[in-house]
Scaffold this motif. Structure first.
Motif, PDB file in Angstrom:
ATOM      1  N   MET A   1      19.883   0.888  -7.332  1.00  0.00           N
ATOM      2  CA  MET A   1      19.469   2.016  -6.943  1.00  0.00           C
ATOM      3  C   MET A   1      18.430   2.118  -6.088  1.00  0.00           C
ATOM      4  O   MET A   1      17.402   0.993  -5.972  1.00  0.00           O
ATOM      5  CB  MET A   1      18.921   2.623  -8.325  1.00  0.00           C
ATOM      6  CG  MET A   1      18.379   4.095  -8.240  1.00  0.00           C
ATOM      7  SD  MET A   1      17.583   4.507  -9.899  1.00  0.00           S
ATOM      8  CE  MET A   1      19.016   4.283 -10.956  1.00  0.00           C
ATOM      9  N   GLY A   2      18.371   2.940  -5.192  1.00  0.00           N
ATOM     10  CA  GLY A   2      17.116   3.062  -3.969  1.00  0.00           C
ATOM     11  C   GLY A   2      15.980   3.196  -4.130  1.00  0.00           C
ATOM     12  O   GLY A   2      16.022   4.331  -5.094  1.00  0.00           O
ATOM     13  N   LYS A   3      14.986   3.220  -3.320  1.00  0.00           N
ATOM     14  CA  LYS A   3      13.660   3.900  -3.662  1.00  0.00           C
ATOM     15  C   LYS A   3      13.670   4.883  -2.438  1.00  0.00           C
ATOM     16  O   LYS A   3      13.541   4.292  -1.330  1.00  0.00           O
ATOM     17  CB  LYS A   3      12.610   2.797  -3.586  1.00  0.00           C
ATOM     18  CG  LYS A   3      11.183   3.324  -3.603  1.00  0.00           C
ATOM     19  CD  LYS A   3      10.225   2.095  -3.567  1.00  0.00           C
ATOM     20  CE  LYS A   3       8.800   2.863  -3.651  1.00  0.00           C
ATOM     21  NZ  LYS A   3       7.857   2.120  -4.596  1.00  0.00           N
ATOM     22  N   LEU A   4      13.312   6.145  -2.788  1.00  0.00           N
ATOM     23  CA  LEU A   4      13.097   6.997  -1.677  1.00  0.00           C
ATOM     24  C   LEU A   4      11.617   7.218  -1.455  1.00  0.00           C
ATOM     25  O   LEU A   4      10.891   7.354  -2.172  1.00  0.00           O
ATOM     26  CB  LEU A   4      13.749   8.539  -2.090  1.00  0.00           C
ATOM     27  CG  LEU A   4      13.798   9.681  -1.154  1.00  0.00           C
ATOM     28  CD1 LEU A   4      14.506   9.331   0.045  1.00  0.00           C
ATOM     29  CD2 LEU A   4      14.208  10.918  -1.765  1.00  0.00           C
ATOM     30  N   ILE A   5      11.458   7.196  -0.072  1.00  0.00           N
ATOM     31  CA  ILE A   5       9.857   6.855   0.240  1.00  0.00           C
ATOM     32  C   ILE A   5       9.656   7.841   1.760  1.00  0.00           C
ATOM     33  O   ILE A   5      10.585   8.038   2.322  1.00  0.00           O
ATOM     34  CB  ILE A   5       9.530   5.581   0.458  1.00  0.00           C
ATOM     35  CG1 ILE A   5      10.231   4.955   1.613  1.00  0.00           C
ATOM     36  CG2 ILE A   5       9.425   4.769  -0.475  1.00  0.00           C
ATOM     37  CD1 ILE A   5       9.610   3.470   2.270  1.00  0.00           C
ATOM     38  N   ILE A   6       8.654   8.476   1.608  1.00  0.00           N
ATOM     39  CA  ILE A   6       8.018   9.198   2.803  1.00  0.00           C
ATOM     40  C   ILE A   6       7.028   8.619   3.596  1.00  0.00           C
ATOM     41  O   ILE A   6       5.763   8.547   2.770  1.00  0.00           O
ATOM     42  CB  ILE A   6       7.502  10.603   2.403  1.00  0.00           C
ATOM     43  CG1 ILE A   6       8.679  11.381   1.692  1.00  0.00           C
ATOM     44  CG2 ILE A   6       7.092  11.456   3.723  1.00  0.00           C
ATOM     45  CD1 ILE A   6       8.204  12.656   1.173  1.00  0.00           C
ATOM     46  N   LYS A   7       7.311   7.700   4.488  1.00  0.00           N
ATOM     47  CA  LYS A   7       6.301   7.016   5.257  1.00  0.00           C
ATOM     48  C   LYS A   7       5.280   8.180   6.222  1.00  0.00           C
ATOM     49  O   LYS A   7       6.271   8.600   6.970  1.00  0.00           O
ATOM     50  CB  LYS A   7       6.485   5.934   5.966  1.00  0.00           C
ATOM     51  CG  LYS A   7       5.430   5.045   6.450  1.00  0.00           C
ATOM     52  CD  LYS A   7       5.798   3.834   6.798  1.00  0.00           C
ATOM     53  CE  LYS A   7       4.678   2.942   7.348  1.00  0.00           C
ATOM     54  NZ  LYS A   7       5.303   1.457   7.685  1.00  0.00           N
ATOM     55  N   ARG A   8       4.152   8.157   6.226  1.00  0.00           N
ATOM     56  CA  ARG A   8       3.300   9.223   6.948  1.00  0.00           C
ATOM     57  C   ARG A   8       2.756   8.486   8.236  1.00  0.00           C
ATOM     58  O   ARG A   8       2.184   7.361   7.871  1.00  0.00           O
ATOM     59  CB  ARG A   8       2.405   9.789   6.181  1.00  0.00           C
ATOM     60  CG  ARG A   8       3.070  10.747   5.042  1.00  0.00           C
ATOM     61  CD  ARG A   8       1.897  10.895   3.962  1.00  0.00           C
ATOM     62  NE  ARG A   8       2.848  11.401   2.893  1.00  0.00           N
ATOM     63  CZ  ARG A   8       2.247  12.165   1.830  1.00  0.00           C
ATOM     64  NH1 ARG A   8       1.073  12.667   2.167  1.00  0.00           N
ATOM     65  NH2 ARG A   8       2.909  12.338   0.899  1.00  0.00           N
TER      66      ARG A   8
ATOM     67  N   GLU B   1      16.704   0.022  -0.367  1.00  0.00           N
ATOM     68  CA  GLU B   1      17.555  -0.753  -1.327  1.00  0.00           C
ATOM     69  C   GLU B   1      18.101  -2.034  -1.111  1.00  0.00           C
ATOM     70  O   GLU B   1      18.367  -2.384  -0.004  1.00  0.00           O
ATOM     71  CB  GLU B   1      18.716   0.180  -1.830  1.00  0.00           C
ATOM     72  CG  GLU B   1      19.728   0.380  -0.814  1.00  0.00           C
ATOM     73  CD  GLU B   1      20.901   1.138  -1.281  1.00  0.00           C
ATOM     74  OE1 GLU B   1      20.912   1.748  -2.345  1.00  0.00           O
ATOM     75  OE2 GLU B   1      21.594   1.483  -0.429  1.00  0.00           O
ATOM     76  N   GLY B   2      18.014  -2.932  -2.124  1.00  0.00           N
ATOM     77  CA  GLY B   2      18.455  -4.452  -1.641  1.00  0.00           C
ATOM     78  C   GLY B   2      17.780  -4.924  -0.579  1.00  0.00           C
ATOM     79  O   GLY B   2      18.338  -5.883   0.268  1.00  0.00           O
ATOM     80  N   GLY B   3      16.280  -4.599  -0.271  1.00  0.00           N
ATOM     81  CA  GLY B   3      15.720  -5.315   0.666  1.00  0.00           C
ATOM     82  C   GLY B   3      15.983  -4.487   2.132  1.00  0.00           C
ATOM     83  O   GLY B   3      15.329  -4.651   3.172  1.00  0.00           O
ATOM     84  N   ALA B   4      17.019  -3.693   2.119  1.00  0.00           N
ATOM     85  CA  ALA B   4      17.257  -2.814   3.468  1.00  0.00           C
ATOM     86  C   ALA B   4      16.567  -1.438   3.482  1.00  0.00           C
ATOM     87  O   ALA B   4      16.647  -0.968   2.597  1.00  0.00           O
ATOM     88  CB  ALA B   4      18.663  -2.953   3.757  1.00  0.00           C
TER      89      ALA B   4
END
Length: 145
Positions: free
Chosen positions: A1-8, A24-27
């Protein structure tokens, strides 16, 4: 399962450069890189959190298809005279398509929502398609703090 992020990046009062991505998985997979009104964007996500967490897609689902592909297929079969279907389509899109969170921006048709027992972020077009399962709790927690 991936982590959804918003980088500002480069904060300003009205617009901010962001990188919306899934890790996800380091990518890291960048989904959108561009300028949005970050207050409106995150405000829209928080306003539609309940819909994103709870709504099932109201269209025929083929097993394994992403939310974005189901919407894409529904549009191709759309009967413009079927007001009920058109209304369902608009209601779902307005609460799950990130383009609605970034009005006035050339933002792609990226969908976020419940997909069975999981949550996903997805895009489907003739040029590009992808689907990532995401940790929705982590994502909304990161928006609130």
């Amino acid at each position: 399962m991936g982590k959804l992020i918003i980088k500002r990046y480069n904060e300003s009062e009205d617009a901010q450069f962001i990188d919306l991505s899934v890790v996800e998985g380091g990518a890291k997979h960048s989904l959108f890189v561009g300028r949005v009104n970050i207050k409106e964007f995150t405000g829209w996500l928080l306003e539609h959190e309940k819909e994103i967490r709870e709504d099932e897609i109201p269209f025929d689902k083929a097993q394994g298809n992403s939310l974005a592909e189901i919407i894409y297929d529904a549009y191709n079969k759309l009967d413009a005279d079927d007001d009920e279907f058109v209304d369902k389509m608009y209601d779902y899109r307005s609460g799950h398509c990130l383009r609605f969170a970034a009005r006035g921006t050339d933002f792609p048709e990226i969908y976020i929502g419940k997909a069975g027992e999981s949550y996903e972020v997805s895009k489907f077009s003739f040029k590009e398609n992808w689907r990532y399962l995401i940790d929705i709790d982590d994502f909304f927690r990161s928006l609130k703090y």
